[in-house]
Design a protein around this motif. Structure first.
Motif, PDB file in Angstrom:
ATOM      1  N   ARG A 181       3.193   0.202   6.552  1.00 22.15           N
ATOM      2  CA  ARG A 181       3.350   1.270   5.567  1.00 22.15           C
ATOM      3  C   ARG A 181       2.854   2.564   6.176  1.00 22.15           C
ATOM      4  O   ARG A 181       1.815   2.604   6.819  1.00 22.15           O
ATOM      5  N   ASP A 237       0.813   5.505   5.979  1.00 17.79           N
ATOM      6  CA  ASP A 237      -0.283   5.875   5.090  1.00 17.79           C
ATOM      7  C   ASP A 237      -0.487   7.379   5.046  1.00 17.79           C
ATOM      8  O   ASP A 237      -0.765   7.948   3.996  1.00 17.79           O
ATOM      9  N   GLY A 282       4.148   6.129   2.259  1.00 18.81           N
ATOM     10  CA  GLY A 282       4.426   4.921   1.485  1.00 18.81           C
ATOM     11  C   GLY A 282       5.658   4.194   1.983  1.00 18.81           C
ATOM     12  O   GLY A 282       5.884   3.026   1.672  1.00 18.81           O
ATOM     13  N   SER A 336       8.073   2.057   4.336  1.00 17.19           N
ATOM     14  CA  SER A 336       7.761   0.957   5.253  1.00 17.19           C
ATOM     15  C   SER A 336       8.431   1.218   6.605  1.00 17.19           C
ATOM     16  O   SER A 336       9.641   1.495   6.686  1.00 17.19           O
TER      17      SER A 336
END
Ligand code: ADP
Length: 712
Positions: A132, A134, A145, A147
């Motif tokens: 993810r 961050d 957020g 992926s």
């Protein structure tokens, strides 16, 4: 002998002499060598130009290769140091805490701080262990957020646990640079993976790292990833692959080198150095216009060609000078050779050991050899010389060796020296020998041999002249002396005996007169001063005069018997056509033949005089039944002072001049004389005389042949 040598000399093809052939062949060979020399210089020059050009190309290409290698290692180490930096940052002990325990805003703050501290990077991002995103700087709230677990960098780091460099990729956001992504694992104290630290590095920023490397003056450095995407340069693109461009393909296969060819983003042919970058699988190209190579090579080629041309011109000049010297040398040799060849005397040179160095054709002809190249033979084989005792003269005892030893010119005198000819004949020769020198150095000696057979003949003739003449003078003079003394001393001789004495004196005087006439004739004939006054002459008249002269005992011969005239049988046809001759000379000729026939035959044997017409000639013969001549004697009797050496000849007086004069007089009147004889059986002396023009064509040929010719 002399004549034979002269004739042989005329026949000799001097122009095709082996000596001259050898000289010209030698010169031709030397000129051939010179031509080869010039060709070799030209070939060497061309090879030099080509190899200098090749080595210049090599130098330039290896310079290009080195530049590529330097650029690749500079870029490689710059990249490695960046990756190490990211990897070190990721390994910071506190960083895992930021990943696991802090809020999103603190993580974003860290990313921003990293950018402040390390401005060379285009972005920083923190990715969780699950992939993810961050936090990120520059901020991209929409992306946080997301992926990234499917991204290549994430999978690579998770799989290997090691830092990762991505291939070229284009930034999504402005300025949309070509970048590489550096990713390193972040671990907690238990060495568990808690996330990834990402940094993007603009490829352009790497360009500055090649500044320290020595790169070509006018070139650029290009960097490509393992897929052939260009990081730097005008063709920079993360989507287009140039892996098929030859220079790139070579570098991608791990090779380092240089070549000329295409470079992505540049026009025209370029000179390219290529090299793989360490550890990344990327490659570096350095390039510059191919004209750099061609202009340098052209300049160098021009220089070397100019030098080569100068050397070639010098070689040609040198060859021309040598060739002209050779030509002059050969001309000098030929001149010297032709001087020697044209000298009538035999000339040879010998070294100090008696080995023949040179020999002219006249000497070879003198020896009776074929004209060839006898040089190299030793004295004894080259010249067969004999002294007065007939002993062969060796080199040591020769005049030639003596001349060399004593350093002076020596010559023979007299007729003692003889040269042995190939046919076994020995020729009297004279020899002059002189030392042969070149400056102070004694080379040997030169000899000149001359055929002196004519001189010897003349000398022999002179002595026979003196002895014959003195003998022939003495006999009549003794008679004159004796009979005059008798007349002076005796007054009581009476008329008859006094007359007899006077007749003897008269006959002796006639004989002296004949001798003097003969000598004068010979000297005039030999001097070529005898001129004949030719006219139409009647042979029967001439024969009549001759018989009258013999009968009156005015022939100049001492008649051994009173019936000389009666022994003459005149068989000459009275109507024989006239001949062209001088009457007195014809009388002299016939008188000589008739008196000889009477002298050399015994009374009462007859002496027949015949004549016959043959074509345009009259053939007149005097036939006797006397002592005759052997075969060899018939060839010598016409020579000067030649008398047959036999008692029956010796007891008859004579000089040996009569037949010599006869032959010459006949030939001067355009006739010929010959003799048929058999020893002890008799002789027939015949001669031909041309018919007078008025008589030619008249009468029948062979008109008198049947009646007047035949056996006595
Ligand atoms: P000469 O008679 O004075 O000796 P010639 O020249 O007339 O000189 O002759 C030369 C030689 O030729 C003579 O000495 C003699 O030996 C030889 N000869 C000449 N005529 C006859 C002849 N009819 N028969 C034989 N021998 C001859």
């Amino acid at each position: 002998m002399h004549n034979r040598l002269n004739r042989a000399r005329e026949r000799t093809p001097w122009d095709r002499r082996p000596g001259r052939r050898a000289a010209t062949a030698g010169t031709r060979a030397a000129l051939g060598v010179l031509a080869l020399f010039v060709a070799a210089v030209a070939a060497l020059g061309t090879w030099q130009v080509v190899s200098a050009r090749d080595s210049q190309v090599n130098v330039i290409e290896s310079g290009e290769t080195t530049a590529a290698r330097l650029a690749s290692s500079a870029l490689g180490s710059a990249l490695a140091s960046r990756l190490l930096l990211i990897s070190n940052l990721a390994g910071q002990p506190g960083l895992s805490t930021v990943y696991t325990r802090t809020s999103a805003s603190e993580q974003a703050k860290l990313a921003a701080e990293l950018h402040v501290v390390y401005p060379g990077f285009a972005s920083f991002a923190l990715v969780s262990a699950r992939g993810r995103l961050d936090a990120r700087w520059p901020e991209a709230p929409g992306e946080v957020g997301e992926s990234l677990a499917s991204q290549a960098f994430f999978r690579a780091v998770v799989r290997t646990g090691r830092p990762y460099i991505s291939p070229a990729s284009q930034q999504q956001e402005p300025p949309g640079d070509i970048v590489t992504v550096l990713a390193a694992p972040v671990r907690d104290s238990a060495h568990r993976l808690v996330g990834l630290l990402l940094a993007t590095l603009p490829a352009a920023s790497l360009g500055q790292f090649v500044g320290g490397a020595q790169l070509p003056a006018r070139g650029q450095v290009l960097m490509f990833d393992q897929f052939g995407h260009a990081f730097l340069g005008p063709a920079a693109s993360a989507s287009r692959s140039y892996r098929l461009v030859p220079a790139l393909a070579r570098a991608l296969s791990g090779r380092t080198g240089a070549m000329t060819g295409d470079v992505p983003g540049f026009r025209g042919e370029r000179l390219i150095g290529y090299s793989p970058m360490p550890s990344t699988g990327w490659v570096v190209l350095v390039e510059e216009p191919a004209s750099v190579l061609s202009s340098q090579v052209a300049a160098m080629t021009e220089r070397v060609t100019a030098i080569g041309l100068i050397v070639l011109i010098m070689a040609i000049g040198a060859a021309a000078i040598v060739a002209s010297l050779l030509k002059r040398l050969s001309q000098e040799r030929q001149r010297a050779g032709s001087v020697l060849a044209s000298v009538g005397e035999g000339v040879a040179t010998f070294d100090t050991d008696g080995v023949m160095l040179t020999c002219n054709p006249a000497l070879q002809l003198l020896c009776g050899q074929q004209v060839g190249a006898p040089a190299g033979k030793r004295w004894e084989q080259a010249l067969e010389l004999y002294d007065q005792k007939g002993v062969a003269i060796s080199w040591e005892s020769s005049l030639a060796a003596q001349a060399a030893r004593e350093g002076r010119i020596l010559a023979t005198s007299g007729y003692d020296l003889h040269l042995g000819r190939v046919d076994g004949q020995r020729l009297p020769v004279s020899m002059t020998a002189a030392p042969l020198r070149a400056g102070d150095e004694l080379l040997g000696s030169a000899v000149v041999l001359r055929d002196i057979s004519t001189e010897r003949e003349i000398d022999q003739l002179k002595s026979s002249l003196v002895s014959t003449v003195s003998h022939e003078l003495r006999t009549p003079l003794t008679m004159v002396q004796g009979f005059t003394e008798l007349l002076l001393a005796r007054h009581d001789l009476g008329a008859a005996r006094s007359r007899e004495a006077l007749e003897h004196i008269h006959s002796a005087a006639l004989r002296l007169g004949r001798l003097i006439d003969d000598l004068l004739s010979v000297s005039r004939i030999d001097a070529g001063k005898l001129r004949l006054d030719l006219a139409a002459v009647s042979v029967p008249e001439v024969v009549g005069e001759v018989i009258a002269l013999v009968a009156s005992n005015r022939s100049g011969e001492v008649a051994t018997s009173a019936d000389w005239a009666q022994r003459i049988v005149n068989e000459v046809p009275p109507d024989l056509p006239l001949v062209t001759a001088e009457k007195d000379k014809l009388v002299q000729v016939l008188l000589n033949l008739v008196t000889n026939a009477l002298k050399y035959s015994q009374p009462p044997a007859p002496v027949r005089v015949t004549a016959v017409r043959k074509h345009d000639y009259a053939e007149i013969s005097v036939i006797d039944q006397g002592i005759g001549l052997s075969e060899p004697e018939t060839t010598t009797v016409f020579e000067k002072f030649s008398r047959v050496d036999r008692p029956e000849v010796r007891k008859v007086s004579g000089t040996g001049l009569g037949l010599y004069i006869t032959k010459n007089l006949i030939e001067m009147q355009h006739g010929q004389v010959w003799v048929n004889s058999e020893r002890d059986r008799g002789s027939t002396f015949s001669f031909s005389m041309p018919l007078a023009p008025s008589a030619r064509g008249n009468g029948l040929p062979f008109a008198f042949q049947s009646t007047k010719e035949g056996a006595p």
